[in-house]
Write a protein that holds these residues in place. Structure first.
Motif, short mmCIF file in Angstrom:
data_model
loop_
_atom_site.label_atom_id
_atom_site.label_comp_id
_atom_site.label_asym_id
_atom_site.label_seq_id
_atom_site.Cartn_x
_atom_site.Cartn_y
_atom_site.Cartn_z
N GLY A 171 0.83 -1.20 0.00
CA GLY A 171 0.00 0.00 0.00
C GLY A 171 0.86 1.25 0.00
O GLY A 171 1.98 1.25 0.50
N GLU A 172 0.32 2.32 -0.53
CA GLU A 172 1.07 3.57 -0.63
C GLU A 172 1.37 4.12 0.77
O GLU A 172 0.49 4.24 1.61
N GLY A 173 2.63 4.41 1.01
CA GLY A 173 3.05 5.04 2.25
C GLY A 173 3.32 4.11 3.41
O GLY A 173 3.78 4.56 4.46
N LEU A 174 3.04 2.82 3.26
CA LEU A 174 3.24 1.89 4.38
C LEU A 174 4.72 1.72 4.72
O LEU A 174 5.09 1.68 5.89
N ALA A 175 5.57 1.62 3.71
CA ALA A 175 7.00 1.47 3.97
C ALA A 175 7.56 2.72 4.64
O ALA A 175 8.33 2.63 5.60
N ASP A 176 7.15 3.89 4.17
CA ASP A 176 7.62 5.14 4.77
C ASP A 176 7.15 5.25 6.23
O ASP A 176 7.91 5.71 7.09
N ALA A 177 5.93 4.83 6.50
CA ALA A 177 5.41 4.89 7.87
C ALA A 177 6.18 3.95 8.78
O ALA A 177 6.47 4.29 9.93
N PHE A 178 6.54 2.76 8.27
CA PHE A 178 7.30 1.81 9.09
C PHE A 178 8.70 2.36 9.38
O PHE A 178 9.18 2.28 10.51
N GLU A 179 9.32 2.95 8.38
CA GLU A 179 10.64 3.55 8.58
C GLU A 179 10.57 4.69 9.59
O GLU A 179 11.47 4.85 10.42
N ALA A 180 9.50 5.47 9.55
CA ALA A 180 9.33 6.57 10.50
C ALA A 180 9.18 6.02 11.93
O ALA A 180 9.73 6.59 12.88
N GLN A 181 8.46 4.92 12.08
CA GLN A 181 8.32 4.30 13.40
C GLN A 181 9.66 3.81 13.92
O GLN A 181 9.98 3.97 15.10
N MET A 182 10.47 3.21 13.04
CA MET A 182 11.79 2.74 13.48
C MET A 182 12.68 3.93 13.84
O MET A 182 13.42 3.86 14.83
N SER A 183 12.60 5.01 13.08
CA SER A 183 13.48 6.15 13.35
C SER A 183 13.12 6.86 14.66
O SER A 183 13.95 7.57 15.22
N ASP A 184 11.91 6.66 15.16
CA ASP A 184 11.49 7.25 16.43
C ASP A 184 12.08 6.52 17.64
O ASP A 184 11.99 7.02 18.76
N ILE A 185 12.66 5.35 17.43
CA ILE A 185 13.23 4.56 18.53
C ILE A 185 14.55 5.21 18.95
O ILE A 185 15.38 5.57 18.12
N HIS A 186 14.73 5.36 20.26
CA HIS A 186 15.94 5.98 20.80
C HIS A 186 17.19 5.19 20.37
O HIS A 186 17.25 3.98 20.52
N GLY A 187 18.16 5.91 19.82
CA GLY A 187 19.41 5.29 19.42
C GLY A 187 19.49 4.91 17.96
O GLY A 187 20.55 4.51 17.49
N VAL A 188 18.38 5.03 17.23
CA VAL A 188 18.37 4.67 15.81
C VAL A 188 18.94 5.85 15.00
O VAL A 188 18.53 6.99 15.17
N GLY A 189 19.89 5.52 14.14
CA GLY A 189 20.48 6.51 13.24
C GLY A 189 19.94 6.33 11.85
O GLY A 189 18.74 6.39 11.62
N GLU A 190 20.83 6.04 10.92
CA GLU A 190 20.46 5.87 9.51
C GLU A 190 19.76 4.54 9.28
O GLU A 190 20.14 3.51 9.84
N ILE A 191 18.72 4.56 8.45
CA ILE A 191 18.00 3.35 8.05
C ILE A 191 18.18 3.17 6.56
O ILE A 191 17.90 4.09 5.79
N GLU A 192 18.65 2.00 6.18
CA GLU A 192 18.95 1.72 4.77
C GLU A 192 18.13 0.50 4.32
O GLU A 192 18.04 -0.50 5.03
N VAL A 193 17.52 0.60 3.15
CA VAL A 193 16.79 -0.53 2.57
C VAL A 193 17.81 -1.41 1.85
O VAL A 193 18.47 -0.98 0.92
N LEU A 194 17.95 -2.66 2.33
CA LEU A 194 18.89 -3.61 1.70
C LEU A 194 18.23 -4.35 0.53
O LEU A 194 18.88 -4.62 -0.47
N SER A 195 16.95 -4.70 0.69
CA SER A 195 16.26 -5.39 -0.39
C SER A 195 14.75 -5.16 -0.25
O SER A 195 14.25 -4.90 0.84
#
Length: 90
Positions: free
Chosen positions: A62-86
């Motif tokens: 669905g549109e925007g689901l991947a971006d929303a999941f990445e945003a949730q991960m980036s809100d976690i304390h200590g998370v820096g860069e998030i890279e899509v491997l595959s």
């Protein structure tokens, strides 16, 4: 609607002292919802004692689901860069 499987590399934030990769991994496991099936979370060595977290997640195509999941991960304390491997359709 199809399903997408994605693999992420979650790096620790270099500006935060004493980043706990295991705590980040545990917090990411908690992001499992009806939209996101977090299938596997692993901590792996990066360099000089640092670790990164590799995340395998399945979600609806669905549109925007991947971006929303990445945003949730980036809100976690200590998370820096998030890279899509595959990314792929299943």
């Amino acid at each position: 609607m199809g399903m997408v499987v994605m693999t992420y590399k979650v790096n620790p934030d270099s500006d935060v002292d004493d980043v706990d990769s295991d705590a980040i991994a545990e917090a990411i496991r908690g992001l499992r919802t009806e939209n996101y099936d977090v299938q596997k979370v692993e901590t792996k060595p990066l360099a000089f004692g640092l670790k990164f977290v590799q995340v395998h997640v399945t979600m609806n195509d669905g549109e925007g689901l991947a971006d929303a999941f990445e945003a949730q991960m980036s809100d976690i304390h200590g998370v820096g860069e998030i890279e899509v491997l595959s990314m792929g359709l299943i």
